[in-house]
Design a protein around this motif. Structure first.
Motif, PDB file in Angstrom:
ATOM      1  N   ALA A  13       0.912  -1.304  -0.236  1.00 27.98           N
ATOM      2  CA  ALA A  13       0.178  -0.354   0.321  1.00 27.98           C
ATOM      3  C   ALA A  13       1.099   1.009  -0.023  1.00 27.98           C
ATOM      4  CB  ALA A  13      -1.344   0.044   1.255  1.00 27.98           C
ATOM      5  N   CYS A  14       2.200   1.142   0.995  1.00 20.58           N
ATOM      6  CA  CYS A  14       3.615   2.240   0.957  1.00 20.58           C
ATOM      7  C   CYS A  14       3.434   2.980  -0.409  1.00 20.58           C
ATOM      8  CB  CYS A  14       4.081   2.036   1.700  1.00 20.58           C
ATOM      9  SG  CYS A  14       3.257   2.085   3.556  1.00 20.58           S
ATOM     10  N   SER A  15       3.855   1.435  -0.875  1.00 23.94           N
ATOM     11  CA  SER A  15       4.372   2.022  -2.684  1.00 23.94           C
ATOM     12  C   SER A  15       3.533   1.624  -2.917  1.00 23.94           C
ATOM     13  CB  SER A  15       5.145   0.422  -3.063  1.00 23.94           C
ATOM     14  OG  SER A  15       6.087   0.250  -1.639  1.00 23.94           O
ATOM     15  N   ALA A  16       2.206   2.167  -3.239  1.00 19.15           N
ATOM     16  CA  ALA A  16       1.218   2.252  -4.731  1.00 19.15           C
ATOM     17  C   ALA A  16       0.852   3.624  -4.531  1.00 19.15           C
ATOM     18  CB  ALA A  16       0.225   1.436  -3.912  1.00 19.15           C
ATOM     19  N   TYR A  21       4.053  13.976  -5.285  1.00 18.04           N
ATOM     20  CA  TYR A  21       3.249  15.600  -5.207  1.00 18.04           C
ATOM     21  C   TYR A  21       1.770  15.552  -5.191  1.00 18.04           C
ATOM     22  CZ  TYR A  21       7.507  16.077  -7.247  1.00 18.04           C
ATOM     23  OH  TYR A  21       9.446  15.043  -7.673  1.00 18.04           O
ATOM     24  N   SER A  22       0.638  14.956  -5.298  1.00 19.84           N
ATOM     25  CA  SER A  22      -0.936  15.006  -5.174  1.00 19.84           C
ATOM     26  C   SER A  22      -0.740  14.242  -4.208  1.00 19.84           C
ATOM     27  CB  SER A  22      -1.158  13.944  -6.481  1.00 19.84           C
ATOM     28  OG  SER A  22      -0.809  15.217  -7.813  1.00 19.84           O
ATOM     29  N   HIS A  23      -0.253  12.695  -3.849  1.00 19.77           N
ATOM     30  CA  HIS A  23      -0.847  11.900  -2.919  1.00 19.77           C
ATOM     31  C   HIS A  23      -0.421  13.362  -1.362  1.00 19.77           C
ATOM     32  CE1 HIS A  23      -2.111   8.743   0.334  1.00 19.77           C
ATOM     33  NE2 HIS A  23      -1.236   9.083   0.781  1.00 19.77           N
ATOM     34  N   ASP A  26      -0.997  17.933  -2.498  1.00 18.63           N
ATOM     35  CA  ASP A  26      -2.481  18.291  -2.954  1.00 18.63           C
ATOM     36  C   ASP A  26      -2.115  19.332  -4.243  1.00 18.63           C
ATOM     37  OD1 ASP A  26      -3.744  16.916  -1.110  1.00 18.63           O
ATOM     38  OD2 ASP A  26      -4.398  18.676   0.469  1.00 18.63           O
ATOM     39  N   LEU A  27      -0.648  18.581  -4.906  1.00 14.74           N
ATOM     40  CA  LEU A  27      -0.372  19.412  -6.645  1.00 14.74           C
ATOM     41  C   LEU A  27      -1.455  18.887  -7.339  1.00 14.74           C
ATOM     42  CD1 LEU A  27       3.004  19.845  -6.298  1.00 14.74           C
ATOM     43  CD2 LEU A  27       1.045  21.526  -5.223  1.00 14.74           C
ATOM     44  N   PRO A  28      -2.109  19.381  -8.211  1.00 13.76           N
ATOM     45  CA  PRO A  28      -2.860  19.120  -9.526  1.00 13.76           C
ATOM     46  C   PRO A  28      -2.025  18.195 -10.346  1.00 13.76           C
ATOM     47  CG  PRO A  28      -2.065  21.546  -9.622  1.00 13.76           C
ATOM     48  CD  PRO A  28      -1.472  21.526  -8.412  1.00 13.76           C
ATOM     49  N   SER A  29      -2.462  17.616 -11.615  1.00 12.69           N
ATOM     50  CA  SER A  29      -1.479  16.304 -12.273  1.00 12.69           C
ATOM     51  C   SER A  29      -0.547  17.859 -12.250  1.00 12.69           C
ATOM     52  CB  SER A  29      -2.557  15.925 -13.168  1.00 12.69           C
ATOM     53  OG  SER A  29      -3.328  16.733 -14.073  1.00 12.69           O
ATOM     54  N   GLY A  30       0.379  17.123 -13.596  1.00  8.25           N
ATOM     55  CA  GLY A  30       0.939  18.208 -14.360  1.00  8.25           C
ATOM     56  C   GLY A  30       2.677  17.045 -14.507  1.00  8.25           C
ATOM     57  N   PHE A  60       6.920  22.941   3.441  1.00  7.77           N
ATOM     58  CA  PHE A  60       8.228  21.498   3.991  1.00  7.77           C
ATOM     59  C   PHE A  60       6.721  21.465   5.025  1.00  7.77           C
ATOM     60  CE2 PHE A  60      11.259  21.131   6.983  1.00  7.77           C
ATOM     61  CZ  PHE A  60      12.164  20.435   6.147  1.00  7.77           C
ATOM     62  N   ARG A  61       6.384  22.516   5.893  1.00  7.32           N
ATOM     63  CA  ARG A  61       5.592  21.856   7.006  1.00  7.32           C
ATOM     64  C   ARG A  61       4.924  20.456   6.692  1.00  7.32           C
ATOM     65  NH1 ARG A  61       6.001  27.501   8.359  1.00  7.32           N
ATOM     66  NH2 ARG A  61       3.797  27.749   7.698  1.00  7.32           N
ATOM     67  N   ARG A  62       4.050  20.874   5.479  1.00 10.96           N
ATOM     68  CA  ARG A  62       3.116  19.881   5.389  1.00 10.96           C
ATOM     69  C   ARG A  62       3.503  18.445   4.845  1.00 10.96           C
ATOM     70  NH1 ARG A  62      -0.388  22.165   0.575  1.00 10.96           N
ATOM     71  NH2 ARG A  62      -1.437  20.767   0.000  1.00 10.96           N
ATOM     72  N   ILE A  63       4.700  18.473   4.147  1.00  8.70           N
ATOM     73  CA  ILE A  63       5.289  17.165   3.794  1.00  8.70           C
ATOM     74  C   ILE A  63       6.254  16.166   5.219  1.00  8.70           C
ATOM     75  CG2 ILE A  63       7.514  17.770   2.878  1.00  8.70           C
ATOM     76  CD1 ILE A  63       6.871  15.561   1.037  1.00  8.70           C
ATOM     77  N   LYS A  64       6.746  17.831   5.773  1.00 10.71           N
ATOM     78  CA  LYS A  64       7.666  16.743   6.831  1.00 10.71           C
ATOM     79  C   LYS A  64       7.121  15.498   7.738  1.00 10.71           C
ATOM     80  CE  LYS A  64      11.053  17.866   9.682  1.00 10.71           C
ATOM     81  NZ  LYS A  64      10.793  16.937  10.621  1.00 10.71           N
ATOM     82  N   PRO A  65       5.958  15.549   8.141  1.00  5.17           N
ATOM     83  CA  PRO A  65       5.090  14.974   8.599  1.00  5.17           C
ATOM     84  C   PRO A  65       5.640  12.790   8.241  1.00  5.17           C
ATOM     85  CG  PRO A  65       3.533  16.742   9.236  1.00  5.17           C
ATOM     86  CD  PRO A  65       4.907  16.529   8.266  1.00  5.17           C
ATOM     87  N   PHE A  66       5.665  13.236   7.245  1.00  7.91           N
ATOM     88  CA  PHE A  66       5.808  11.713   6.337  1.00  7.91           C
ATOM     89  C   PHE A  66       7.081  11.757   5.683  1.00  7.91           C
ATOM     90  CE2 PHE A  66       1.781  14.067   5.042  1.00  7.91           C
ATOM     91  CZ  PHE A  66       1.147  12.614   5.071  1.00  7.91           C
ATOM     92  N   SER A  67       7.686  12.260   6.603  1.00  8.86           N
ATOM     93  CA  SER A  67       9.433  11.834   6.681  1.00  8.86           C
ATOM     94  C   SER A  67       9.678  10.531   7.021  1.00  8.86           C
ATOM     95  CB  SER A  67      10.706  12.865   6.540  1.00  8.86           C
ATOM     96  OG  SER A  67      10.335  12.284   8.559  1.00  8.86           O
TER      97      SER A  67
END
Length: 344
Positions: A13-16, A21-23, A26-30, A60-67
């Motif tokens: 599930a983690c690798s899926a 960037y979107s996950h 929440d960046l739009p596709s591109g 940075f604050r949005r993504i750091k919790p997933f590091s």
């Protein structure tokens, strides 16, 4: 021949995650990776340094919790994105690097940068700012207020200003433009919001107003070019003093575990310390009074005043009613031993 071991479903599930960037942002596709402006969710060729820095801090604050993600491949992707965010902040706030990057990006996109900027509707300049002047972190940061963009404040990473505190609601409050003024509205009734030390649910802001929530203090500041015809500035006490002390940090060296063991403040602010919900720095425990003491600027130095607390306030082992503070002094409040650090 034995069958290979089955993959852990959690790892699968983690690798899926097909597009981190979107996950995670929440960046739009591109295009992937996105250009630096897309990464920070900024207008193309944005040239406002403080807006760029704030956008980088927010992402940075949005993504750091997933590091610390349990899946190694996902952790590596997240680390790559964190590096890209740091690079974006450096490149886009350095005039020389930004110029080179902008010209290369314009060529890649098939744009004439100058013509693109000329033909765009002018981006409105901010008329006001929120400045974080006291709290466990982010002190000194400035957030521009734009008419078309309400400012949400809370612990949710999707808020414009994300604060990490158990005393902050998921969506705590918001600021939005109403006619010629900014209106502060409390959204979460479980957590208090104070303006100029008064509880409020709605409040029309004026220059210099102090907003306290969850151990943070903000100052609402009207920018000079936006002051025509608006409310007169309210005085901020020590802010107009010709001499002022340096910023202060209060650091818990010994005592019960708390969520904010370090508290920082600029020299415009006074710090109410106690165990009540409205204390700017909340120290829990039966030996700490509701309003225990106050640390405040006094001319060119900081001082501490005991507020008739039950168990008293001590400086370097001596009980005091009021005392000047020096660098490396030790304050004792209940079971807390607190180091004073003055950042000259």
């Amino acid at each position: 021949m034995t069958d290979p071991p089955e993959a852990d479903p959690a790892d699968q599930a983690c690798s899926a995650v097909p597009d981190p960037y979107s996950h995670y942002l929440d960046l739009p596709s591109g295009p992937r990776p996105p250009n630096l402006y897309q990464l920070l969710e900024l207008d193309l060729f944005c040239s406002h340094p403080e807006r760029i820095r704030h956008a980088a801090r927010k992402q940075f604050r949005r993504i750091k919790p997933f590091s610390e993600h349990p899946d190694r491949a996902t952790r590596e992707k997240i680390q790559d994105i964190m590096t890209q965010i740091a690079t974006a902040r450096v490149v886009l706030t350095d005039p020389v690097q930004k110029e080179g990057y902008d010209l290369a990006l314009a060529e890649e996109l098939g744009l004439d940068r100058d013509e693109y900027l000329h033909n765009r509707l002018a981006v409105p300049l901010p008329d006001s700012q929120l400045r974080i002047t006291a709290g466990p972190d982010m002190v000194g940061e400035r957030i521009d207020l734009l008419e078309a963009a309400p400012i949400t404040i809370g612990s949710d990473p999707h808020c414009v200003i994300t604060l990490s505190s158990a005393r902050i609601g998921k969506l705590h409050c918001q600021l939005e433009r109403r006619d010629d003024h900014w209106l502060l509205t409390q959204v979460d009734p479980r957590h208090p919001t104070l303006v100029n030390d008064q509880h409020c649910r709605e409040f029309l802001m004026a220059d210099g107003d102090a907003i306290d929530m969850g151990g943070y203090r903000f100052r609402f500041v009207r920018l000079p070019e936006a002051n025509h015809g608006l409310q007169p500035a309210r005085t901020t006490g020590q802010a107009s003093s010709r001499t002022s002390p340096p910023p202060i940090s209060l650091i818990v060296r010994k005592g019960p575990c708390i969520s904010a063991p370090v508290f920082n403040a600029l020299p415009t602010e006074s710090i109410l310390i106690g165990h009540c919900d409205t204390a700017l720095w909340q120290l829990p425990g039966p030996l700490v009074s509701r309003h225990h003491c106050r640390v405040q600027p006094a001319g060119d130095h900081w001082e501490i005043q005991d507020l008739r607390s039950t168990n008293g306030t001590m400086i370097n082992g001596r009980r005091i009613e009021r005392s000047a503070l020096a660098d490396r002094d030790e304050i004792t409040i209940g079971r807390f031993e607190i180091l004073v650090s003055l950042r000259r």
